[in-house]
Motif scaffolding. Structure first.
Motif, PDB file in Angstrom:
ATOM      1  N   ALA A   3       0.832  -1.207   0.000  1.00 19.44           N
ATOM      2  CA  ALA A   3       0.000   0.000   0.000  1.00 19.44           C
ATOM      3  C   ALA A   3       0.866   1.257   0.000  1.00 19.44           C
ATOM      4  O   ALA A   3       0.550   2.236  -0.689  1.00 19.44           O
ATOM      5  N   GLN A   4       1.957   1.231   0.752  1.00 19.60           N
ATOM      6  CA  GLN A   4       2.863   2.374   0.787  1.00 19.60           C
ATOM      7  C   GLN A   4       3.502   2.573  -0.591  1.00 19.60           C
ATOM      8  O   GLN A   4       3.593   3.705  -1.077  1.00 19.60           O
ATOM      9  N   ARG A   5       3.920   1.483  -1.225  1.00 15.07           N
ATOM     10  CA  ARG A   5       4.526   1.577  -2.559  1.00 15.07           C
ATOM     11  C   ARG A   5       3.511   2.090  -3.584  1.00 15.07           C
ATOM     12  O   ARG A   5       3.853   2.877  -4.464  1.00 15.07           O
ATOM     13  N   GLN A   6       2.273   1.652  -3.455  1.00 15.00           N
ATOM     14  CA  GLN A   6       1.230   2.130  -4.357  1.00 15.00           C
ATOM     15  C   GLN A   6       1.016   3.633  -4.193  1.00 15.00           C
ATOM     16  O   GLN A   6       0.877   4.364  -5.175  1.00 15.00           O
ATOM     17  N   ALA A   7       0.992   4.095  -2.962  1.00 11.80           N
ATOM     18  CA  ALA A   7       0.811   5.525  -2.689  1.00 11.80           C
ATOM     19  C   ALA A   7       1.977   6.334  -3.261  1.00 11.80           C
ATOM     20  O   ALA A   7       1.775   7.397  -3.851  1.00 11.80           O
ATOM     21  N   ILE A   8       3.175   5.821  -3.085  1.00 10.88           N
ATOM     22  CA  ILE A   8       4.360   6.503  -3.625  1.00 10.88           C
ATOM     23  C   ILE A   8       4.303   6.520  -5.144  1.00 10.88           C
ATOM     24  O   ILE A   8       4.579   7.546  -5.780  1.00 10.88           O
ATOM     25  N   ALA A   9       3.932   5.388  -5.741  1.00 19.50           N
ATOM     26  CA  ALA A   9       3.827   5.311  -7.199  1.00 19.50           C
ATOM     27  C   ALA A   9       2.784   6.295  -7.720  1.00 19.50           C
ATOM     28  O   ALA A   9       2.994   6.954  -8.746  1.00 19.50           O
ATOM     29  N   GLN A  10       1.659   6.423  -7.032  1.00 17.52           N
ATOM     30  CA  GLN A  10       0.627   7.379  -7.444  1.00 17.52           C
ATOM     31  C   GLN A  10       1.144   8.816  -7.354  1.00 17.52           C
ATOM     32  O   GLN A  10       0.851   9.647  -8.214  1.00 17.52           O
ATOM     33  N   HIS A  11       1.920   9.100  -6.325  1.00 16.59           N
ATOM     34  CA  HIS A  11       2.499  10.436  -6.164  1.00 16.59           C
ATOM     35  C   HIS A  11       3.456  10.744  -7.315  1.00 16.59           C
ATOM     36  O   HIS A  11       3.393  11.823  -7.912  1.00 16.59           O
ATOM     37  N   VAL A  12       4.320   9.791  -7.626  1.00 17.22           N
ATOM     38  CA  VAL A  12       5.263   9.975  -8.742  1.00 17.22           C
ATOM     39  C   VAL A  12       4.498  10.089 -10.054  1.00 17.22           C
ATOM     40  O   VAL A  12       4.814  10.945 -10.896  1.00 17.22           O
ATOM     41  N   ALA A  13       3.488   9.243 -10.238  1.00 20.68           N
ATOM     42  CA  ALA A  13       2.699   9.264 -11.473  1.00 20.68           C
ATOM     43  C   ALA A  13       2.038  10.625 -11.674  1.00 20.68           C
ATOM     44  O   ALA A  13       1.995  11.132 -12.800  1.00 20.68           O
ATOM     45  N   LYS A  14       1.542  11.225 -10.613  1.00 25.73           N
ATOM     46  CA  LYS A  14       0.916  12.549 -10.702  1.00 25.73           C
ATOM     47  C   LYS A  14       1.906  13.568 -11.277  1.00 25.73           C
ATOM     48  O   LYS A  14       1.565  14.353 -12.157  1.00 25.73           O
ATOM     49  N   HIS A  15       3.141  13.513 -10.801  1.00 28.82           N
ATOM     50  CA  HIS A  15       4.161  14.446 -11.304  1.00 28.82           C
ATOM     51  C   HIS A  15       4.569  14.114 -12.739  1.00 28.82           C
ATOM     52  O   HIS A  15       4.804  15.021 -13.546  1.00 28.82           O
ATOM     53  N   LEU A  16       4.643  12.836 -13.052  1.00 31.70           N
ATOM     54  CA  LEU A  16       4.975  12.424 -14.418  1.00 31.70           C
ATOM     55  C   LEU A  16       3.913  12.916 -15.390  1.00 31.70           C
ATOM     56  O   LEU A  16       4.230  13.500 -16.434  1.00 31.70           O
ATOM     57  N   PHE A  17       2.643  12.714 -15.053  1.00 31.26           N
ATOM     58  CA  PHE A  17       1.564  13.143 -15.943  1.00 31.26           C
ATOM     59  C   PHE A  17       1.556  14.661 -16.108  1.00 31.26           C
ATOM     60  O   PHE A  17       1.300  15.173 -17.198  1.00 31.26           O
ATOM     61  N   ALA A  18       1.854  15.381 -15.045  1.00 32.41           N
ATOM     62  CA  ALA A  18       1.925  16.845 -15.138  1.00 32.41           C
ATOM     63  C   ALA A  18       3.064  17.268 -16.070  1.00 32.41           C
ATOM     64  O   ALA A  18       2.899  18.191 -16.876  1.00 32.41           O
ATOM     65  N   ALA A  19       4.186  16.588 -15.972  1.00 33.61           N
ATOM     66  CA  ALA A  19       5.325  16.895 -16.849  1.00 33.61           C
ATOM     67  C   ALA A  19       4.985  16.573 -18.301  1.00 33.61           C
ATOM     68  O   ALA A  19       5.284  17.365 -19.207  1.00 33.61           O
ATOM     69  N   GLU A  20       4.338  15.429 -18.533  1.00 29.07           N
ATOM     70  CA  GLU A  20       3.946  15.058 -19.895  1.00 29.07           C
ATOM     71  C   GLU A  20       2.988  16.096 -20.486  1.00 29.07           C
ATOM     72  O   GLU A  20       3.146  16.511 -21.643  1.00 29.07           O
ATOM     73  N   GLU A  21       2.041  16.530 -19.683  1.00 30.00           N
ATOM     74  CA  GLU A  21       1.083  17.527 -20.165  1.00 30.00           C
ATOM     75  C   GLU A  21       1.778  18.855 -20.465  1.00 30.00           C
ATOM     76  O   GLU A  21       1.507  19.492 -21.490  1.00 30.00           O
ATOM     77  N   ALA A  22       2.680  19.260 -19.590  1.00 28.59           N
ATOM     78  CA  ALA A  22       3.385  20.532 -19.789  1.00 28.59           C
ATOM     79  C   ALA A  22       4.214  20.501 -21.075  1.00 28.59           C
ATOM     80  O   ALA A  22       4.219  21.480 -21.841  1.00 28.59           O
ATOM     81  N   VAL A  23       4.886  19.398 -21.316  1.00 28.09           N
ATOM     82  CA  VAL A  23       5.700  19.291 -22.528  1.00 28.09           C
ATOM     83  C   VAL A  23       4.804  19.290 -23.763  1.00 28.09           C
ATOM     84  O   VAL A  23       5.090  19.985 -24.746  1.00 28.09           O
ATOM     85  N   ASP A  24       3.707  18.544 -23.727  1.00 30.23           N
ATOM     86  CA  ASP A  24       2.801  18.529 -24.872  1.00 30.23           C
ATOM     87  C   ASP A  24       2.228  19.919 -25.153  1.00 30.23           C
ATOM     88  O   ASP A  24       2.123  20.335 -26.309  1.00 30.23           O
ATOM     89  N   LEU A  25       1.866  20.626 -24.103  1.00 25.25           N
ATOM     90  CA  LEU A  25       1.344  21.988 -24.300  1.00 25.25           C
ATOM     91  C   LEU A  25       2.416  22.913 -24.878  1.00 25.25           C
ATOM     92  O   LEU A  25       2.126  23.723 -25.766  1.00 25.25           O
TER      93      LEU A  25
END
Length: 114
Positions: A3-25
């Protein structure tokens, strides 16, 4: 621990998706600029030499951002592999539809009709 690893992965994923969106924009906005520059020159009835350096610089910026986008995509793939390696393979945090490897390897360049 999972559960802790899942929470950490979700946190990292949130930042990854934000970076992907920023680059695409950024790619989209620079592409819009690149389209606007020659049209502005034509509308103003200026010599082709006017603004050529600006167009080259903007086109180079687009190329660099396109390379950056590829590196973010590679980062995403590396993080997916890391998740698999630590037992989070069954989780999906991003887009549900992913292109298959076969589709990614297709040559999408335009061809002349034969």
């Amino acid at each position: 621990m999972r559960a802790q690893r899942q929470a950490i992965a979700q946190h990292v994923a949130k930042h990854l998706f934000a970076a992907e969106e920023a680059v695409d924009l950024a790619v989209a906005r620079i592409a819009e600029l690149n389209a606007a520059l020659p049209l502005a020159r034509l509308d103003a009835r200026l010599s082709a030499a006017v603004g050529q350096d600006a167009l080259i610089q903007s086109a180079n910026a687009l190329m660099l951002l396109t390379e950056t986008r590829g590196r973010i995509v590679a980062t995403h793939a590396s993080l997916k592999q890391a998740g698999d390696d630590i037992g989070l393979a069954a989780l999906s945090y991003g887009d549900l539809i992913k292109p298959s490897r076969a589709l990614r390897e297709v040559d999408f360049r335009l061809r002349t009709a034969t």
